[in-house]
Design a protein around this motif. Structure first.
Motif, short mmCIF file in Angstrom:
data_model
loop_
_atom_site.label_atom_id
_atom_site.label_comp_id
_atom_site.label_asym_id
_atom_site.label_seq_id
_atom_site.Cartn_x
_atom_site.Cartn_y
_atom_site.Cartn_z
N ASN A 56 0.84 -1.20 0.00
CA ASN A 56 0.00 0.00 0.00
C ASN A 56 0.87 1.25 0.00
O ASN A 56 1.48 1.59 1.01
N PRO A 57 0.95 1.97 -1.11
CA PRO A 57 1.79 3.17 -1.18
C PRO A 57 1.29 4.29 -0.27
O PRO A 57 2.05 5.20 0.07
N GLY A 58 0.03 4.23 0.12
CA GLY A 58 -0.52 5.26 1.00
C GLY A 58 -0.55 4.85 2.46
O GLY A 58 -1.25 5.48 3.27
N ALA A 59 0.22 3.82 2.82
CA ALA A 59 0.17 3.28 4.18
C ALA A 59 0.53 4.31 5.24
O ALA A 59 -0.09 4.37 6.30
N SER A 60 1.53 5.15 4.96
CA SER A 60 1.96 6.12 5.98
C SER A 60 0.87 7.15 6.27
O SER A 60 0.71 7.59 7.42
N LEU A 61 0.09 7.53 5.25
CA LEU A 61 -1.00 8.49 5.46
C LEU A 61 -2.12 7.86 6.29
O LEU A 61 -2.68 8.50 7.18
N VAL A 62 -2.43 6.60 6.00
CA VAL A 62 -3.45 5.89 6.77
C VAL A 62 -3.00 5.72 8.21
O VAL A 62 -3.76 5.95 9.16
#
Length: 244
Positions: A56-62
């Motif tokens: 998931n490339p957006g893991a840090s935002l989540v």
């Protein structure tokens, strides 16, 4: 918005807190911060880089959104600073708050995290309803706290068998949650009442009991009296005495 309406809004979404905490534990977020050492502060991207899955490339935002919520509930700490590359961004660094240690497995593998995965499995020996070996003391403790798994009828069957198994002047000790008689606003009382609802959501036969309800069951089973000997972390040791 006044404080009462804010409180109402918080109650409406209160179920999200254990959901997010459970997800963070299953992802290993608390363990990742714990392994970084005492007082460690990690960014969401640093934590995301150590997650089991990197799909998931957006893991840090989540993660950042999840960890903000847990910080607001004092499970984590959060340090905020400005970080500039092309433009100014807010950088949040997360650490473990004191309460977090109770959700990280200790050297014996124990953790309150197991309560978030509470299920309806009952590992109860069948002979509890038939016969219990005789002795001068019976200590009833189970990882799922036997008595709250059953309705009054079945609890009474267990307690009667325990009473018959005890020698004269013997006593029974039960580790269980004991809820207050009247609603209270303390953190301890809130936790106890919430766990009672947790059980009701599993099955209507499971429930926590007050001291008076324990006493009533004990006396129906033949016991002379009961005593709450001590309490810690919301658990109580309840002693049931066969005679004076």
């Amino acid at each position: 918005m006044d404080s009462h309406s804010q409180h109402a809004m918080q109650l409406v979404s209160a179920s999200l807190v254990p959901m997010v905490l459970k997800a963070a534990i299953e992802l290993g977020v608390l363990d990742i911060i714990h392994r970084a050492g005492p007082g460690a502060l990690l960014s969401p991207s640093q934590i995301a880089s150590q997650l089991p899955s990197q799909n998931n490339p957006g893991a840090s935002l989540v993660l950042d959104r999840m960890l903000r919520l847990l910080s607001a509930h004092s499970v984590l700490t959060c340090s905020v600073s400005a970080h500039q590359v092309d433009h100014v961004e807010v950088l949040r660094l997360y650490g473990l708050a004191p309460v977090a240690k109770y959700f990280i497995r200790d050297q014996d593998g124990a953790s309150l995290a197991t309560l978030l995965n509470y299920c309806n499995d009952k590992h109860i020996a069948g002979d509890m309803f038939v016969r219990i070996p005789k002795g001068d003391a019976i200590f009833m403790k189970d990882k799922q706290w036997v008595l709250h798994l059953f309705d009054d009828k079945h609890c009474l069957m267990i307690l009667k068998n325990c009473y018959e198994a005890l020698l004269d002047h013997g006593k029974m000790m039960v580790v269980n949650l004991v809820i207050p008689e009247a609603p209270e606003t303390s953190l301890s009382a809130k936790s106890l009442f919430q766990f009672d609802m947790f059980l009701m959501n599993t099955t209507t036969s499971e429930r926590e009991r007050t001291e008076k309800e324990f006493e009533s069951l004990a006396k129906q089973a033949g016991f002379y009296t009961i005593r709450v000997a001590c309490s810690a972390f919301n658990f109580s040791v309840v002693e049931l005495f066969k005679s004076m």
